[in-house]
Each structure stands twice: as structure tokens, then as C-alpha cells.
Enzyme design. Structure first.
Site, short mmCIF file in Angstrom:
data_model
loop_
_atom_site.label_atom_id
_atom_site.label_comp_id
_atom_site.label_asym_id
_atom_site.label_seq_id
_atom_site.Cartn_x
_atom_site.Cartn_y
_atom_site.Cartn_z
N GLU A 153 -1.63 52.87 21.46
CA GLU A 153 -0.80 52.18 20.46
C GLU A 153 -0.40 50.75 20.81
O GLU A 153 0.52 50.20 20.20
CB GLU A 153 0.46 53.01 20.13
CG GLU A 153 0.10 54.32 19.44
CD GLU A 153 1.31 55.11 18.95
OE1 GLU A 153 2.45 54.74 19.25
OE2 GLU A 153 1.09 56.11 18.25
C1 BMA Z 1 3.18 58.36 19.61
C2 BMA Z 1 2.86 58.57 21.05
C3 BMA Z 1 4.05 58.54 21.94
C4 BMA Z 1 5.26 59.09 21.28
C5 BMA Z 1 4.95 59.83 20.03
C6 BMA Z 1 6.15 60.33 19.32
O1 BMA Z 1 3.36 57.06 19.30
O2 BMA Z 1 1.86 57.72 21.44
O3 BMA Z 1 4.27 57.26 22.42
O4 BMA Z 1 5.93 59.89 22.16
O5 BMA Z 1 4.26 59.03 19.17
O6 BMA Z 1 6.97 59.29 18.88
#
Ligand code: BMA
Length: 856
Positions: A433
Site C-alpha cells: 500500500e
Molecule cells: C490494510 C493492510 C494493513 C492494515 C489493514 C487493516 O491496509 O495492509 O496495513 O492492517 O489494511 O486496516
């Protein structure tokens, strides 16, 4: 000449706080280890996972710690002394370490992911003990200093704080939206003393399985340190020799190309076996074997297929193993503990086994954790679980100052080398991300600018890491494995559902869509999506200081809230509950159940609706779904579908049902047709159901579809019919079977709203799939409490038989004994049908409790 000897330096370790004058060295808990484990073992701190202890022990991460041991010098003859090299090999030091041997500094580190080797031949004492001392400075304070040193970088992140971006240490140590802030330090991976004159320093290979699958080209490669040159490669399978060759190393490099006819191929579970060949390289000098390295490998043809499809824009994104397209149902993986050195090999196997038992095919090792232990990947190789491996960056704008880039390059190369033999790993991705973070902050990213040097000048310099450093490392070291710049990545931006992978967080985060609308939220490959649920009550009892008697043993208590790190979690859990169920925070057990039912319904609908888009050759509109997340690193309420103690939440089972070899899906939609353009009153309403089958096996099959309908309030069967006979479900795809209006006895009286539809697939008279579709939202349905709920364990304790005279939503089986496990759970019951659930570990006398929606 001397045989390569490896001696673990794992005894007599002690530790203490480095800046505390009167502190005494205390024994460590284990080795390898970290400071929290050692402080717990010496009763200096309480268990950080209990209550709010996390808050009281934050000081640990802001002070320096020192570890010390002694080890004897190897006994060497004078002749050996002249020829050998002695190395101290540190597999992992967390993180800012200064290593001193016999009073002399020999190493300084700043990256917990990089294994280090130091030649200590001249530093060791001739006789007697050597003193090894390692001081660890606070990674948090060091990170803060780096932030100040590079004020021009646009620091920023989600989760934790920006100091993490500057430090090459597991990012979740800074705290995450599912994990506590526990800044560990210490020798977290083994330390060994190695003695050799020459050694095999690396053993690896490239393999190319021909499209025909009949032959594999296999190039074995060995790197040699020292002056020995004769290398013998041996390949074997199940103890039988397959091929062997002795070659001469040239400039420290030996290689041989083997052609393996009719190779025994490695497959993901359910598609075939997991044969693992062994490859050994033996270094020979003067006729004697002096060093040896072995690795297991699997031969498979692994491809990521990205090509245009029929009737939809963009390109596919699916994995094809040995020419078989795989619908990759699976999950995301975070570190299984805040304190990694205490995760046993068995625990890794248990986790991977559980993933396989859940009918899943893939695990994504998420970028905010660690390059996992070998045991984890060994388990994936042996069990047949595909691995998506991220590089260790997540949710932020990483810096790119020169020393940082240098460290990242070494880190990437070393870890790719450590993991590249595992057949389970089929893709590497640059980060988690970080491109989404770049988009959200409007950082500069010009796709057209292909000059890496320019990227470094932008306020998103980490593009240089993902698209240059990591890309180059992969190209050089694992040319056969697909490298993806990030997860998600592809298309016009990271949210593009037509190209690459997406993280679908508009359920829970983002626009907080209803999960019933997951069909509209599909992507070519959804590598993250999720929903929270409370863990098992036993898990909650484990973290409440007074367990069952704790005054905070209720849903909204401050301790229970503390064990949920997600922003706005109270509101979001409540939102999805309130939209769907009649529920209350008490009794606590029933509330926990409701959250798990909600998560289970949510995740299963994503799987069901996205798998529906796996429509066969040329129409692989969705190639996989990985649920965020399979596991937890401590006892917590999170998106995990299995909690810290490996207790499955109910979603584990609904996902398992969706990923069964054969499954049925049903949707129900309301259609309103006004009689004319102006009327609001004369509107014809129909409720339609659509039924499809997903055949994930590799065999076409013929089946019959039987549909029944029940009145939820009376339990009466209102419809029963074989709606389609002897139709084909082609292999490895979903197929639409039927659509018709919800069968009702009387029209226009909203009977649909209390009609439960049960669909069954039969093959030669045998039921092979079932799915029960309910009017939604479930909170509007007048659910009944059955008087004749029959739940009986068979005499041999192997099967639970369940039936009821009313439709029952989400019947959960519970058992106090953790050694008892169910093959399925949270099943929907309709009158006239007996549902059988397999049980392991039970006796006739085992007490099984039940729970269902509307029970209290
Ligand atoms: C995504 C993951 C984590 C996070 C999850 C829940 O963005 O990559 O970084 O824990 O969502 O928010």
C-alpha cells in the site's frame, strides 16, 4: 584443509539494561531471543499481552540493552590455524547493534533483516573463552534522529509513527491497527561460529519446466569460498538418486545444467502432490568432502497470467501452476507473535495446516512484518500452499537517502537468496500500500517518467526502491519469478479494478459499503479485504487480568476496547451489526457470536460473489481473493479469521465452504417496475434469485439442482422442485444455473421477506453442495426458536447430527475443550434436513453447546 564446522553460539547468554549502572546481568529466556521475552522470564515485566500492560512497558523500547556470552575458541592444530577462517555468523540482530568480541568492536548493524558474517580468525583467543557482547540502541530513538537528519523528506505513514520508515526493522513493532506497540531488540535469529578452509557459501538453481510438463531444465549453482574447487551436485527424490555431477568451480562459482525427464511436479494442495527433491552440493578437496549444503526444491511451472479477456476491459490477474489456472482463495499473513523468536516450528506448521484445512491455496506474507522463518515456507512447500511474498515496506512514504538505499539493496538480495528455493513462492511484491499512500498524499508519481534518477528527486523517492532496486534484485536473482511493484498495483491507479490487484477496503474502511454489495466491488485479484470480529471468549478471558471474574468482561469495557487497535472500531462493528442483526451487547458470549456471524457472512459473500466471476477460459474476471487476515500477533479483536491461539472464528468455516471443490451460490434481488412513468403506487415488485455453481475441480460434472423454500416463521416447506436436471458444470469455473422469482404461495403479500430458499446440488442422487439463502437484512426476519433442535454427537464421537423444525440461521457448535475441532461450523438449518458436521477429538461424553441467531 579443514571440514566446515558450524557451532551454535547459544549458551550462557545474559542481558541487562545498558545504561543502568547497578543493573546485573540476568539469564536470557531462550536463544535466539529478544529483550521482552527475557524481561518476562525474569519477572521484571508482566506479560505485555494481558490487560493494558502494554502501556506500562513502553520504556523498554527507549533504552539500550546489552547481551553477553562467552564461548570457547575452537581447538585447532597449528597447521589448521594457518589454513582456516573462523567466522561469526549473525543470522539476525534487531536492529542497531554494536558487537564487541574480546573488547574489540567487530560489527555495527542497522537492519534486522540482514544476516551478517564477520571474519574473527585473528580476534579469537588462542585458548580459553571469548567474550561476545552486543549492545542494542533504541530503534525508536534512532529513527527519530534520522527524521531530524533528513527534514526535507516528506515523512508520513498510516499506522505506527514516521520514525519506523527510517529504520529497517519489522514495521509492526511500532504498533499497527491490530497490534500493540512493542519495540523489541536483541539477537532474534541464531548466531553461529563457523570454521572452514573452503565452504559452499550458497546453493541455488533456476528451473524451467517445459510447457509440455514432460521435461525440466534445472541449473544447479554453487558459490564457493576458499580455494577448493571440486563441487559434486546430487539430486535425489525420496532418498533415490535422480542425477549427479561433479564439476570444477571457476572463480568461486560452480554450475551444472541438468535435464530432468518426466519430472515429478509440485502442485498446490488439491491439484496434485508436493514432491520435494533434495539438492546437495558437496565441496571436495583431496578426495574428502569438506563442506556441504542441501536444499529442497519443487519443480513447477508457475505463471501469473495477465492478458485481455472477453467482454470486459483490462487484463486478467491469475496464477497458473503447471498449466492449471488456479482461483486463488487465500489469506494475508502477519507475524504470528510480537515476539518472533518464541514461535516454534510446530506452530508455523499448525498455521499453514489450518490454512490448508480451510480450503485455501495462498498466503500473502504482508510487507509490514518479516521475511518469515524457513519453517513457515517449508510448511507451505510441504503442504502445498502458494506464497505471495511482499518486501518489507508498508503504508508509508519511505525515504531514499544513500545509506538507506544501500542497506535496502543488501536486505533484498540476502532475503531473496534465503528464500528463492521454495517452490511455494510464486510472486514477490515491492511493498504493501505504499502506492496508495502516495496517491492519498498526492505525492509525485509520473508513470511516463522512466528515468530512475528522476524518481529520487521527487517527494516519493521510494519509487526507486520498488521499481529499481528490488526489481533489479529480482531480475538478477530470481528471473523466473514474477515481481510486482507493490500490492496493490496496476492500471490507472491502485484502485483500478480492471488491471492488477486491488485492496478492497470499501467494506469496513473507505465508503463503508454493505457487504451484500461485494459483487460491485470486485477486482481482477483482490489481495486484501476484511471485516472484524471478536475472538473466542476463551481468548478474551486469557487477556483479562482476572479472567472469567474480571469486572471488565463485557463487550464495551475499556480493557476489551484496548484489545482492538483499529480506528473507529466500535462504530464500525456496530454499524455492520446494526444493519444486519437484532443483537445486544449482552450476554457477552452471544454478542461475540453475532460479531463472528457478521464477519462470516461478510467474508463468505465476498468469496462467493468474486468466485462467481471466475468464468473459465477467456473469462477469468476475478482470479483470487485473499482475506485480511488469517492470524493475529496477540489476543485481540481484529480482522483475523483465526485468533492468536489458533482458535478459528466462524468466518474460517464459511470461507472454507466457499472454497470447497464444489459450491453453490445464490443471490436475491428486488426488482421494481412501475406500471407507468408517473405512478408511485402501482409498482410491480418481484424478488428474483440467481443460482450458480462453482466447480473448482478439474473434472466436468453433471448435476441436478433442487430448490426448496420454507416459511421462516412457521417452518412450513412451501416449495420443493428439481428445477434443472442433468446439466453440466464445466471444470474449474463458475457457471450460471438458473434464475427465477422466489417461490411464494401468495403474491404481493411480501411472503418473499419470510421465505428462506435452500438450493442443493445432487450428483447421481448424492447431495454434493448446498446453500441456504435468507431474506436480508436478517434483522427483519422473524426468526423462531426451535423446540426440537436436535444436536447429537454420534457414538463414536466423530459426527454431530443437527436438525430443527424451523429454519435456523448460523447454528454454531461450541466446546470448552480446545482439543476438539469441527470440520464445519455456523451452518444454516432448514426443516426436514439433517446436517452432519465432522468432529475430531471428541468422545460420546463430550459436551457440545450450540448458539444461533435469535437464540437470546
Ligand atoms: C490494510 C493492510 C494493513 C492494515 C489493514 C487493516 O491496509 O495492509 O496495513 O492492517 O489494511 O486496516
Amino acid at each position: 584443509m579443514s571440514k566446515h564446522t558450524i557451532i551454535p553460539v547459544d549458551q550462557h547468554w545474559t542481558f541487562k539494561q545498558a545504561d543502568k549502572k547497578d543493573a546485573k546481568f540476568l539469564p536470557v529466556a531462550q536463544f535466539p531471543t529478544n529483550v521482552h521475552l527475557d524481561l518476562i522470564a525474569n519477572s521484571i515485566i508482566p506479560d505485555p499481552f494481558i490487560g493494558k500492560n502494554e502501556n506500562d512497558i513502553q520504556w523498554i523500547g527507549e533504552v539500550p540493552w546489552v547481551y553477553k556470552t562467552t564461548f570457547p575458541s575452537p581447538t585447532l592444530s597449528t597447521e589448521q590455524r594457518r589454513n582456516v577462517t573462523v567466522v561469526l555468523a549473525f543470522d539476525g540482530l534487531d536492529t542497531f547493534a554494536t558487537v564487541v568480541l574480546n573488547g574489540k568492536p567487530i560489527l555495527k548493524t542497522d537492519n534486522m533483516f540482514i544476516p551478517e558474517r564477520v571474519d574473527v580468525t585473528t580476534h579469537l583467543k588462542k585458548d580459553g573463552d571469548n567474550e561476545l557482547e552486543i549492545t542494542f540502541e533504541s530503534a525508536y530513538i534512532k529513527g527519530c534522529a534520522l527524521l531530524e537528519k533528513y527534514p526535507d523528506h516528506h515523512w508520513g505513514c498510516w499506522n505506527g509513527d514516521s520514525s519506523r520508515l527510517a529504520v529497517r526493522k519489522a514495521q509492526y513493532h511500532w504498533g499497527w491497527d491490530w497490534g500493540p506497540t512493542l519495540m523489541t531488540c536483541g539477537p532474534w535469529r541464531p548466531i553461529n561460529l563457523e570454521i572452514f578452509s573452503s565452504r559452499i557459501s550458497d546453493l541455488y538453481f533456476t528451473s524451467d519446466v517445459d510447457k509440455s510438463l514432460k521435461v525440466a531444465k534445472f541449473v544447479a549453482k554453487a558459490e564457493v569460498e576458499g580455494d577448493a574447487t571440486e563441487v559434486q551436485f546430487d539430486i535425489s527424490l525420496n532418498g533415490n538418486s535422480v542425477a549427479s555431477k561433479t564439476v570444477k568451480a571457476n572463480k568461486g562459482f560452480a554450475s551444472h545444467s541438468f535435464t530432468l525427464e518426466n519430472p515429478d511436479l509440485w502442485y498446490p494442495i488439491r491439484y496434485g502432490g508436493q514432491p520435494l527433491y533434495s539438492m546437495t552440493a558437496t565441496l571436495i578437496q583431496d578426495g574428502s568432502a569438506i563442506s556441504e549444503k542441501s536444499k529442497k526444491f519443487g519443480l513447477r511451472r508457475a505463471e501469473l497470467i495477465q492478458r485481455p479477456m472477453k467482454d470486459q476491459p483490462g487484463t486478467t490477474f491469475f496464477f497458473q501452476i503447471n498449466n492449471i489456472p488456479i482461483f486463488c482463495g487465500g489469506s494475508d499473513w502477519i507475524p504470528a507473535d510480537n515476539f518472533i523468536p518464541r514461535i516454534t516450528k510446530e506452530k508455523y506448521y499448525d498455521w499453514v495446516k489450518l490454512v490448508a484445512d480451510g480450503n485455501q491455496f495462498m498466503i500473502r506474507v504482508w510487507g509490514g512484518g518479516v521475511f518469515e522463518e524457513q519453517a513457515f515456507y517449508d510448511a507451505c512447500d510441504e503442504i502445498g500452499i502458494l506464497v505471495w511474498q511482499d518486501f518489507m515496506f508498508g503504508c508509508g512514504n519511505y525515504p531514499a537517502f544513500p545509506e538507506y538505499l544501500k542497506s535496502v539493496k543488501i536486505e533484498a538480495e540476502e532475503n531473496v537468496k534465503l528464500l528463492r528455493h521454495h517452490p511455494s513462492i510464486v510472486i514477490w511484491a515491492g511493498n504493501n500500500e505504499d502506492y496508495q499512500y502516495q496517491e492519498s498524499e498526492n505525492l509525485t508519481y509520473d508513470l511516463e517518467d522512466k528515468n530512475p534518477d528522476n524518481w529520487l528527486k521527487t517527494n516519493f523517492p521510494a519509487r526507486y526502491i520498488y521499481e529499481k532496486i528490488l526489481a533489479d534484485a529480482c531480475k538478477e536473482l530470481i528471473p523466473d519469478t514474477y515481481y510486482h511493484f507493490g500490492s496493490p498495483w496496476g492500471g490507472k491507479d491502485t484502485r483500478d479494478p480492471t488491471i492488477g490487484d486491488i485492496h478492497q477496503w470499501n467494506v469496513w474502511h473507505g465508503t463503508q459499503e454493505k457487504y451484500q454489495n461485494f459483487d460491485k466491488l470486485v477486482g481482477r485479484f483482490v489481495s486484501e479485504f476484511g471485516m472484524e470480529a471478536f475472538p473466542n471468549i476463551k481468548t478474551i478471558d486469557s487477556f483479562l487480568p482476572l479472567g472469567k471474574d474480571d469486572p471488565d468482561r463485557f463487550a464495551q469495557s475499556s480493557t476489551v476496547d484496548f484489545h482492538n487497535k483499529a480506528d473507529g472500531h466500535e462504530r464500525r462493528i456496530a454499524l455492520y451489526l446494526v444493519e444486519n442483526f437484532r443483537y445486544a451487547p449482552d450476554p457477552f458470549e452471544q454478542f461475540i457470536y453475532c460479531t463472528q456471524l457478521m464477519q462470516a457472512e461478510c467474508l463468505a459473500s465476498a468469496y462467493r460473489l468474486w468466485k462467481r466471476q471466475w468464468k473459465g477460459p477467456g473469462r477469468e474476471y476475478c482470479g483470487g481473493a485473499l482475506v485480511w487476515q488469517i492470524n493475529d500477533c496477540w489476543p485481540v479483536t481484529s480482522w483475523a479469521i483465526v485468533d492468536f491461539y489458533l482458535r478459528p472464528k466462524h468466518a474460517f468455516y464459511t470461507v472454507k465452504r466457499e472454497m470447497a471443490p464444489i459450491s453453490l451460490g445464490v443471490t436475491r434481488t428486488e426488482h421494481l417496475v412501475p406500471k407507468d412513468k408517473y405512478t408511485r403506487a402501482f409498482v410491480e415488485k418481484t424478488t428474483k434469485i440467481e443460482i450458480w455453481g462453482s466447480n473448482l475441480t478439474l473434472r466436468e460434472m453433471t448435476a441436478d439442482l433442487v430448490v426448496k423454500a420454507f416459511d421462516a416463521t412457521t417452518g412450513e416447506e412451501t416449495y420443493s422442485k428439481t428445477v434443472k436436471s442433468s446439466f453440466t458444470l464445466p471444470e474449474n469455473q463458475s457457471t450460471e444455473i438458473a434464475d427465477f422469482v422466489v417461490p411464494v404461495r401468495e403474491k404481493d403479500v411480501d411472503e418473499e421477506k419470510k421465505t428462506v430458499v435452500a438450493a442443493y446440488l445432487f450428483q447421481e442422487g448424492k447431495q454434493i453442495a448446498r446453500y441456504i439463502n435468507w431474506p436480508e437484512p436478517l434483522k427483519y426476519v422473524h426468526l423462531q426458536r426451535p423446540k426440537r433442535l436436535h444436536v447429537e454427537l454420534s457414538h463414536d464421537g466423530k459426527v454431530v447430527e443437527i436438525s430443527a423444525e424451523y429454519p435456523v440461521k448460523g447454528l454454531a457448535l461450541e466446546c470448552d475443550d480446545d482439543n476438539i475441532s469441527f470440520d464445519d461450523n455456523l451452518v444454516d438449518i432448514v426443516p426436514g434436513e439433517v446436517v452432519y458436521v465432522g468432529v475430531k477429538g471428541a468422545k460420546k461424553s463430550t459436551k457440545i453447546n450450540t448458539r444461533y441467531l435469535g437464540m437470546v
